[in-house]
Scaffold this motif. Sequence first.
Motif, PDB file in Angstrom:
ATOM      1  N   PHE A   1      53.118  39.173  54.628  1.00 25.15           N
ATOM      2  CA  PHE A   1      53.251  40.180  53.230  1.00 25.15           C
ATOM      3  C   PHE A   1      52.000  40.617  52.966  1.00 25.15           C
ATOM      4  N   THR A   2      51.692  41.753  52.804  1.00 25.12           N
ATOM      5  CA  THR A   2      50.724  42.392  51.980  1.00 25.12           C
ATOM      6  C   THR A   2      51.256  43.306  50.944  1.00 25.12           C
ATOM      7  N   VAL A   3      50.427  43.298  49.775  1.00 25.78           N
ATOM      8  CA  VAL A   3      50.366  43.977  48.815  1.00 25.78           C
ATOM      9  C   VAL A   3      49.101  45.042  48.439  1.00 25.78           C
ATOM     10  N   ASP A   4      49.295  46.152  48.271  1.00 18.97           N
ATOM     11  CA  ASP A   4      48.127  46.990  47.795  1.00 18.97           C
ATOM     12  C   ASP A   4      48.278  47.010  46.066  1.00 18.97           C
ATOM     13  N   THR A   5      47.219  46.632  45.490  1.00 16.23           N
ATOM     14  CA  THR A   5      47.065  46.368  44.154  1.00 16.23           C
ATOM     15  C   THR A   5      46.661  47.698  43.313  1.00 16.23           C
ATOM     16  N   GLY A   6      46.310  48.660  43.806  1.00 14.76           N
ATOM     17  CA  GLY A   6      45.745  49.781  43.192  1.00 14.76           C
ATOM     18  C   GLY A   6      46.594  50.975  43.487  1.00 14.76           C
ATOM     19  N   PRO A   7      46.240  52.260  43.022  1.00 17.02           N
ATOM     20  CA  PRO A   7      46.913  53.367  43.349  1.00 17.02           C
ATOM     21  C   PRO A   7      46.872  53.943  44.821  1.00 17.02           C
ATOM     22  N   ALA A   8      47.947  54.568  45.148  1.00 16.85           N
ATOM     23  CA  ALA A   8      48.034  55.290  46.383  1.00 16.85           C
ATOM     24  C   ALA A   8      47.277  56.529  46.474  1.00 16.85           C
TER      25      ALA A   8
END
Length: 180
Positions: free
Chosen positions: A122-129
Amino acid sequence: MSEISLITEEYRAMQQQLHQNPQYGIASVGYAPLVAQVVEAIAAPALLDYGAGKGRLGQALKQQLKRPLTIIHYDPAIPQWAALPAPCGLVACIDVLEHIEPAFVENVLDDLQRVTAGVGVFTVDTGPAMKILPDGRNAHLIQKPVAWWLPKFLDRFELNRFERVENGFLVIVERKPSAA
């Protein structure tokens, strides 16, 4: 199993609209080498791509792997892949969780736990797209730090690997043994 709410119809429609952009949903390809390593390490016969988008992860894996791999796609915004999937020995959920409606994040994580019969990547981007939803919100509806996410994973899975990556993190997890 009773059906749990994972997405609203309004948000499903917005996601369907975003998926018409050829540049939306490309992050998973960058993680294909890592997912391929896990496929080989556990000799997985199948992979559930949870939040599959356009199916690009599966396409990349089929090019990289030297053996057959059954790819099962699940994405509530893609009509042909919207049926809730059965559990699978290997689950990839790449660049998906930050896009979940905040009211449904616990439900989605519970469903990920349900479908992960063995290992999860699993990956998670923690900032804005860089992308904006049709209603003007940032496409990353959840922009929370690792310290917010990690306990949610640890409540549901055994952690095998944690790694910070550009703009977020990845985890490789295993299904927790059932409490006897």
